[in-house]
Design a protein around this motif. Structure first.
Motif, mmCIF file in Angstrom:
data_model
loop_
_atom_site.group_PDB
_atom_site.id
_atom_site.type_symbol
_atom_site.label_atom_id
_atom_site.label_comp_id
_atom_site.label_asym_id
_atom_site.label_seq_id
_atom_site.Cartn_x
_atom_site.Cartn_y
_atom_site.Cartn_z
ATOM 1 N N HIS A 119 -5.684 22.110 -42.831
ATOM 2 C CA HIS A 119 -6.551 23.215 -42.416
ATOM 3 C C HIS A 119 -5.879 24.152 -41.416
ATOM 4 N N ILE A 120 -4.820 23.718 -40.801
ATOM 5 C CA ILE A 120 -4.063 24.594 -39.894
ATOM 6 C C ILE A 120 -2.957 25.318 -40.652
ATOM 7 N N ILE A 121 -2.201 24.598 -41.452
ATOM 8 C CA ILE A 121 -1.015 25.153 -42.105
ATOM 9 C C ILE A 121 -1.364 26.110 -43.248
ATOM 10 N N VAL A 122 -2.316 25.753 -44.082
ATOM 11 C CA VAL A 122 -2.617 26.578 -45.262
ATOM 12 C C VAL A 122 -3.068 27.987 -44.880
ATOM 13 N N PRO A 123 -3.998 28.179 -43.928
ATOM 14 C CA PRO A 123 -4.338 29.555 -43.555
ATOM 15 C C PRO A 123 -3.153 30.321 -42.953
ATOM 16 N N LEU A 124 -2.330 29.638 -42.154
ATOM 17 C CA LEU A 124 -1.140 30.299 -41.614
ATOM 18 C C LEU A 124 -0.191 30.727 -42.725
ATOM 19 N N LEU A 125 0.001 29.845 -43.672
ATOM 20 C CA LEU A 125 0.878 30.160 -44.799
ATOM 21 C C LEU A 125 0.342 31.337 -45.606
ATOM 22 N N LEU A 126 -0.954 31.358 -45.834
ATOM 23 C CA LEU A 126 -1.551 32.470 -46.570
ATOM 24 C C LEU A 126 -1.448 33.779 -45.803
ATOM 25 N N LEU A 127 -1.679 33.740 -44.496
ATOM 26 C CA LEU A 127 -1.548 34.961 -43.687
ATOM 27 C C LEU A 127 -0.127 35.506 -43.720
ATOM 28 N N VAL A 128 0.845 34.624 -43.584
ATOM 29 C CA VAL A 128 2.242 35.056 -43.619
ATOM 30 C C VAL A 128 2.584 35.610 -44.999
ATOM 31 N N GLU A 129 2.138 34.939 -46.045
ATOM 32 C CA GLU A 129 2.446 35.378 -47.412
ATOM 33 C C GLU A 129 1.816 36.736 -47.709
ATOM 34 N N ILE A 130 0.573 36.942 -47.319
ATOM 35 C CA ILE A 130 -0.119 38.189 -47.626
ATOM 36 C C ILE A 130 0.427 39.349 -46.794
ATOM 37 N N ASN A 131 0.655 39.110 -45.497
ATOM 38 C CA ASN A 131 1.039 40.206 -44.604
ATOM 39 C C ASN A 131 2.537 40.495 -44.582
ATOM 40 N N LEU A 132 3.371 39.457 -44.629
ATOM 41 C CA LEU A 132 4.810 39.670 -44.457
ATOM 42 C C LEU A 132 5.615 39.545 -45.742
ATOM 43 N N LYS A 133 5.105 38.791 -46.716
ATOM 44 C CA LYS A 133 5.789 38.551 -47.986
ATOM 45 C C LYS A 133 7.267 38.149 -47.814
ATOM 46 N N PRO A 134 7.532 37.089 -47.040
ATOM 47 C CA PRO A 134 8.937 36.665 -46.880
ATOM 48 C C PRO A 134 9.445 35.975 -48.139
ATOM 49 N N ALA A 135 10.732 35.756 -48.191
ATOM 50 C CA ALA A 135 11.331 35.034 -49.313
ATOM 51 C C ALA A 135 10.829 33.588 -49.314
ATOM 52 N N MET A 136 10.789 33.007 -50.502
ATOM 53 C CA MET A 136 10.278 31.645 -50.643
ATOM 54 C C MET A 136 11.088 30.651 -49.808
ATOM 55 N N TRP A 137 12.407 30.800 -49.755
ATOM 56 C CA TRP A 137 13.241 29.875 -48.993
ATOM 57 C C TRP A 137 12.933 29.973 -47.497
ATOM 58 N N LEU A 138 12.578 31.186 -47.031
ATOM 59 C CA LEU A 138 12.251 31.357 -45.618
ATOM 60 C C LEU A 138 10.916 30.695 -45.279
ATOM 61 N N GLU A 139 9.944 30.845 -46.178
ATOM 62 C CA GLU A 139 8.664 30.167 -45.976
ATOM 63 C C GLU A 139 8.858 28.654 -45.942
ATOM 64 N N ALA A 140 9.652 28.146 -46.868
ATOM 65 C CA ALA A 140 9.905 26.708 -46.903
ATOM 66 C C ALA A 140 10.641 26.253 -45.649
ATOM 67 N N ALA A 141 11.604 27.060 -45.205
ATOM 68 C CA ALA A 141 12.371 26.700 -44.004
ATOM 69 C C ALA A 141 11.499 26.701 -42.754
ATOM 70 N N ILE A 142 10.447 27.484 -42.751
ATOM 71 C CA ILE A 142 9.553 27.544 -41.586
ATOM 72 C C ILE A 142 8.427 26.522 -41.702
ATOM 73 N N PHE A 143 7.736 26.507 -42.830
ATOM 74 C CA PHE A 143 6.497 25.736 -42.930
ATOM 75 C C PHE A 143 6.682 24.260 -43.249
ATOM 76 N N LEU A 144 7.741 23.865 -43.905
ATOM 77 C CA LEU A 144 7.948 22.432 -44.142
ATOM 78 C C LEU A 144 8.218 21.674 -42.843
ATOM 79 N N PRO A 145 9.157 22.121 -42.000
ATOM 80 C CA PRO A 145 9.329 21.423 -40.719
ATOM 81 C C PRO A 145 8.104 21.546 -39.805
ATOM 82 N N LEU A 146 7.433 22.692 -39.853
ATOM 83 C CA LEU A 146 6.228 22.870 -39.032
ATOM 84 C C LEU A 146 5.143 21.885 -39.448
#
Length: 137
Positions: A80-107
């Protein structure tokens, strides 16, 4: 059999019932990693192993059956913490998939490891409170 007698290891031993505090103080103590009953002794030996018996109040903490509840609650909360953050980042910033994985998997892993122990302490406190009830006044 009286309520304060336990059958442990095939022998009958007397174990006094702990005087439980109210629910919220017990939960706060459990989250802090302290015995939910007395609040003075550590609740854990190491990272997640529960102390068998509190040295101060002699509550049998190791007999509380927490089982799979703490990991379940941890996964639920982290999701419930990670999924909304991931969606906000994806919708607003549209980073590369590898960058999202590099940030959100360790987080996600760090948040799960950080929350598992306090959630286990709170779960143990709730289970102890449910077994021994509120203090008599």
């Amino acid at each position: 059999m009286p309520d304060d007698l336990n059958l442990t290891g095939g022998s009958l031993i007397w174990q006094p019932k702990p005087v439980m505090p109210a629910l919220w103080p017990a939960i706060r103590r459990g989250v802090a990693g302290r015995c939910p009953v007395c609040g003075t002794e550590p609740l854990f030996l190491g990272y997640l192993r529960v102390t068998p018996v509190c040295r101060q109040c002699h509550t049998a903490l190791g007999l509380v059956p927490a089982d799979d509840a703490p990991p379940y609650f941890t996964i639920l909360l982290v999701g419930h913490i990670i999924v909304p953050l991931l969606l906000l980042v994806e919708i607003n910033l549209k980073p590369a998939m590898w960058l999202e994985a590099a940030i959100f998997l360790p987080l996600t892993a760090a948040l799960a490891l950080a929350l598992l122990r306090p959630i286990k302490g709170a779960t143990l406190a709730c289970l102890l409170h449910a077994e021994y009830g509120a203090p008599s006044r």
